[in-house]
Design an enzyme around this catalytic site. Structure first.
Site, PDB file in Angstrom:
ATOM      1  N   GLU A  85      27.477  21.315  41.701  1.00 56.90           N
ATOM      2  CA  GLU A  85      28.426  21.280  40.578  1.00 56.90           C
ATOM      3  C   GLU A  85      29.854  21.042  41.086  1.00 56.90           C
ATOM      4  O   GLU A  85      30.656  20.376  40.431  1.00 56.90           O
ATOM      5  CB  GLU A  85      28.353  22.581  39.773  1.00 56.90           C
ATOM      6  CG  GLU A  85      26.984  22.864  39.136  1.00 56.90           C
ATOM      7  CD  GLU A  85      26.490  21.769  38.206  1.00 56.90           C
ATOM      8  OE1 GLU A  85      27.324  21.048  37.609  1.00 56.90           O
ATOM      9  OE2 GLU A  85      25.251  21.595  38.087  1.00 56.90           O
ATOM     10  N   HIS A  91      30.632  17.446  41.365  1.00 50.04           N
ATOM     11  CA  HIS A  91      30.999  16.867  40.059  1.00 50.04           C
ATOM     12  C   HIS A  91      32.467  17.172  39.749  1.00 50.04           C
ATOM     13  O   HIS A  91      33.225  16.312  39.346  1.00 50.04           O
ATOM     14  CB  HIS A  91      30.198  17.530  38.930  1.00 50.04           C
ATOM     15  CG  HIS A  91      28.782  17.089  38.782  1.00 50.04           C
ATOM     16  ND1 HIS A  91      28.427  15.780  38.567  1.00 50.04           N
ATOM     17  CD2 HIS A  91      27.623  17.790  38.752  1.00 50.04           C
ATOM     18  CE1 HIS A  91      27.109  15.707  38.433  1.00 50.04           C
ATOM     19  NE2 HIS A  91      26.595  16.924  38.547  1.00 50.04           N
TER      20      HIS A  91
END
Ligand code: NAG
Ligand code: NAG
Ligand code: NAG
Ligand code: NAG
Ligand code: NAG
Ligand code: NAG
Ligand code: NAG
Ligand code: NAG
Ligand code: NAG
Ligand code: NAG
Ligand code: CA
Length: 717
Positions: free
Chosen positions: A156, A159
């Site tokens: 994550e 991202h």
């Protein structure tokens, strides 16, 4: 001037959701300032904090190795909500829930625990935040499904920080390779596994080709071997123990129909990461020693002192110096119209003050250094024009929010309208109070001339309010009415009549609060992708319209962008997955902005309206969440995980009825606009939703056409 201190103090309570930039800095090889905030609605659980610490510590070492000794996490702040027991935690200074890089909050849809990153920018652009649910952090059985928490965090983080995309694709799990074979969408393609179909759907559990698409029929899944030799990729499946790297140029799968290929023009995740600003002047740590484990500071949110400073004509020094240790962690709202050549003298003092400074620059002569005060304290920048027919000051005050993540007592602005009204003419409109709001509802009317207008307000059931019901301040040319108890949901109509014998500007603003703390609010966040823009480079305007965490689709979103001088620019923002809008139907509405009338500050305001209708998002979570792993093949046996909970109709969206919102975003600065007329500078934007399918031996291509200028106007092909 139509404002005075009294006017301002009433409005200071009006907050609005606003996400500001992350405070994470890369210093040497260490990321400092990562902020993890727990939502005030999350019930206290003594395991949440230790599990966060364990997750980040694992993530730090995994990240360090994956980036070949380049980066790790050092100083981390965890912000604990005021609703939790006090426990000698520190006091926040510039940290707030709204600025957090990672939030811990109730799930996006009722039964889901998928971690995800709110990411709607272009390739390489930072995301907004990472969202973990309390269950994800607490339930160890979810580790089988998503992988260890530290590894999920690094996925994550990539991202959020580097703007890379997933290398799986739940909508396109298979593709036809150059060798004409059906393959699972993955990276690297060296990952091994078997194709399995649920017995219920396919005979004997064998995957079958669908002759129309040439791909496997629905129900077919690719189940990975638990033990693998392939070491990538983290943007695909970090849960596999062999996966310790990102796909790079040597093993990137350019054939996979995933978002990474689509958004980053077939570049590998590693190459995208290496071209980010973090690695421009960063060198791997020499030697073989491991980095130190992360250090955590625990802070607990508390009420903040808000101090309003009007027009500091003397010096900013006074303002900051007068703050003693007691008020460190307070918020200053600085409203200024003047020049102050000495602002930069107090920059270091401001930085150390521990206060957040929000700036409201009024009119066109406000000092040029103001933006930096907000930048260095994590505050917001606004610009209010002195045009009389706009409510810009009222709107801007609504843009300054308590930022604690607690929306249950937060004020939202529903209406902001103004009109130059002729002698004895009237100004009338209908505003909608929706079912999520109604507490503490205020109607505020302003006028210019020394004569009170006639005000009539009708509620949805026909009850009439007139001048007698309003509280009138003739000195400030302002009247307000607080609707007792809960304002009825539905359409309210106001008529304001100019009783003066010449024309004047009349304005109306309406604000309200959540009707019930257990019902999520409909909120709108407005922002641009840049704070400073150099012509002819374009900007993007974004509006995120949501109900709790759920997206609201099909709303009419209009942006009004006002320069210091000249007419406002009006843009209709779209959520169509074309042009500036990266993800279709995610409740984030976007548009390119490029036709500037001049240099200087610009303000941003949004009007959002929706009729009584319900559109459900499909899929229920528009941003690609962490992969829900169906199972593994271990020692030749298939071990399936519990199936993903299915999304029930009621989970994804409730019927909201019609609603409207008015919201201000932060201001921005434009420079290098030529003074003369300019030629056609702007190309059409990239097509991002190109698709092909076969039908009766024909190939049908589909895409959304860009415009002549980026996503606007009519292109020619
Ligand atoms: C670190 O990464 C290398 C590949 O770059 C890999 O061979 C090694 O196993 C990794 N070490 C750990 C502890 O993950
Ligand atoms: C990180 O924390 C350590 C120990 O608390 C402190 O000495 C150091 O200055 C901090 N670094 C930054 C950049 O805040
Ligand atoms: C991994 O490599 C070893 C040695 O090269 C080989 O024996 C084994 O079959 C490979 N495993 C997979 C899943 O490809
Ligand atoms: C804030 O200032 C820093 C350093 O001066 C700069 O790198 C950064 O881009 C600025 N951020 C904004 C949002 O202006
Ligand atoms: C909500 O905010 C209003 C105004 O700031 C305040 O008077 C009221 O006490 C608050 N209510 C709750 C429940 O916090
Ligand atoms: C506003 O007034 C005009 C003229 O009296 C009327 O036609 C119109 O319907 C009114 N609009 C609303 C929203 O009440
Ligand atoms: C408006 O009324 C004032 C007195 O109330 C008068 O002096 C003025 O001439 C009038 N103006 C017009 C345009 O009728
Ligand atoms: C708020 O809504 C919940 C659930 O809909 C309900 O149980 C509760 O009584 C409501 N509270 C108030 C103050 O209306
Ligand atoms: C939204 O826009 C459409 C088309 O422009 C229009 O027909 C509709 O009435 C608008 N709805 C609202 C609530 O403004
Ligand atoms: C919205 O529409 C539904 C049916 O289409 C109706 O039952 C409901 O009363 C409407 N709500 C409002 C606020 O108009
Ligand atoms: Ca969108």
């Amino acid at each position: 001037r139509k404002t005075g201190p009294g006017f301002v103090l009433i409005l200071i309570i009006h907050p609005l959701l606003h996400r500001s930039r992350s405070a994470v800095e890369l210093q040497g090889n260490a990321y400092n300032g990562l902020l993890i905030a727990i939502n005030p609605q999350v019930p206290e659980d003594e395991k949440i904090i230790p599990n966060i610490k364990e997750m980040i510590t694992e993530a730090s070492f995994y990240l360090f190795n994956a980036t070949k000794r380049r980066v790790y996490f050092s100083n981390i702040t965890i912000l604990i909500p005021a609703t939790w027991k006090t426990n000698n935690y520190g006091k926040p200074k510039q940290e707030s829930y709204e600025k957090a890089d990672v939030i811990v909050a109730a799930p996006y849809w009722k039964h889901g625990n998928d971690p995800y990153t709110l990411q709607y920018g272009e390739c390489g652009e930072k995301g907004t935040y990472i969202h973990f649910t309390p269950k994800f952090l607490l339930k160890d059985r979810l580790i089988d499904i998503y992988g260890s928490r530290g590894r999920v965090f690094v996925h994550e983080w990539a991202h959020l920080r580097w703007g890379v995309f997933d290398e799986y694709d739940s909508e396109r799990p298979f593709y036809i390779s150059g060798q004409n074979q059906v393959k699972a969408t993955r990276c690297s393609s060296d990952l091994t596994g078997i194709y399995v179909c649920e017995e219920k759907i396919c005979a004997q559990g064998n995957c079958v080709i669908n002759h129309v698409t040439g791909l496997f029929k629905e129900g077919c899944k690719f189940i990975h071997d638990k033990s693998q030799n392939a070491s990538s990729s983290i943007m695909y499946m970090p849960s596999l123990s062999s996966v310790v790297e990102f796909c790079d140029a040597s093993n990137h799968n350019t054939e996979a129909p995933n978002l990474q290929n689509k958004m980053c023009s077939y570049k590998s995740t590693w190459d995208t990461i290496m071209s980010s600003a973090d690695f421009k002047s960063n060198f791997p740590m020499i030697g073989t020693s491991l980095p130190p484990p992360p250090i955590f500071s625990l802070l607990q949110s508390q009420d903040r002192v808000i101090c309003l400073v009007l027009d500091v004509s003397s010096s900013m020094n006074e303002v900051v110096k007068n703050r003693d240790a007691e008020t460190s962690g307070s918020t200053i709202v600085l409203l200024t119209a003047g020049e102050d050549s000495s602002i930069s003298n107090c920059f270091s003092e401001v930085k150390n003050s521990g206060s957040v400074i929000h700036i409201i620059a009024l009119g066109s002569s406000a000092a040029k250094e103001l933006e930096q005060l907000a930048n260095m304290t994590g505050g917001l920048n606004f610009f209010a024009t002195d045009r009389l027919d706009s409510n810009s000051l009222i709107d801007v005050f609504s843009g300054i929010l308590s930022r604690s993540g607690d929306t249950s007592n937060q004020s939202v602005q529903i209406e902001s309208a103004g009109e130059s009204t002729g002698a004895y003419k009237h100004f009338n409109k209908t505003v909608t109070i929706d079912s999520t709001i109604g507490k503490n509802t205020f109607f505020v009317v302003t006028w210019q001339k020394n004569r009170l207008p006639d005000i009539t307000l009708l509620d949805p059931s026909g009850k009439r309010y007139t001048n007698e019901d309003f509280e009138i301040d003739s000195g400030l040319h302002r009247a307000h009415l607080q609707i007792p108890e809960i304002a009825e949901a539905g359409d309210w109509t106001y008529v304001v009549t100019n009783t003066h014998n010449s024309s004047q500007v009349l304005t109306v603003a309406v604000t309200s609060r959540a009707v019930n703390s257990s019902i999520p609010l409909i909120t709108v966040k407005a922002h641009t992708n840049k704070v400073v823009n150099f012509y002819p480079s374009p900007m993007i305007v974004y509006a995120q319209v949501s109900h709790g965490f759920g997206p609201i689709l099909g709303a009419n979103v209009t942006a009004i962008i006002e320069p210091e001088d000249g007419d406002p620019i009006i843009l209709k923002l779209l959520d169509n997955g074309a042009g500036a809008d990266v993800v279709k139907d995610d409740g984030v509405y976007s548009k390119y902005l490029f036709s500037f009338s001049g240099n200087g500050r610009y303000s941003l305001k949004l009007h959002v309206q929706q009729d009584n209708k319900t559109i459900r998002p499909h899929p229920p979570m528009p941003w690609s969440p962490a992969m829900y792993i169906p199972g593994y093949v271990e020692n030749g046996k298939i071990q399936m995980n519990a199936p993903r909970p299915s999304v029930n109709e009621d989970d994804s969206q409730v019927r909201l009825g019609s609603f409207s919102r008015t919201v201000s975003g932060e201001s921005f600065i434009v420079s290098s606009v030529p003074s003369g007329p300019y030629s056609d500078m702007f190309p059409p934007c990239k097509v991002i939703d190109f698709g092909a399918r076969t039908e009766d031996n024909k190939i049908i291509l589909s895409w959304t056409a860009p415009g002549d200028d980026f996503d606007q106007g009519q292109g020619r092909f």
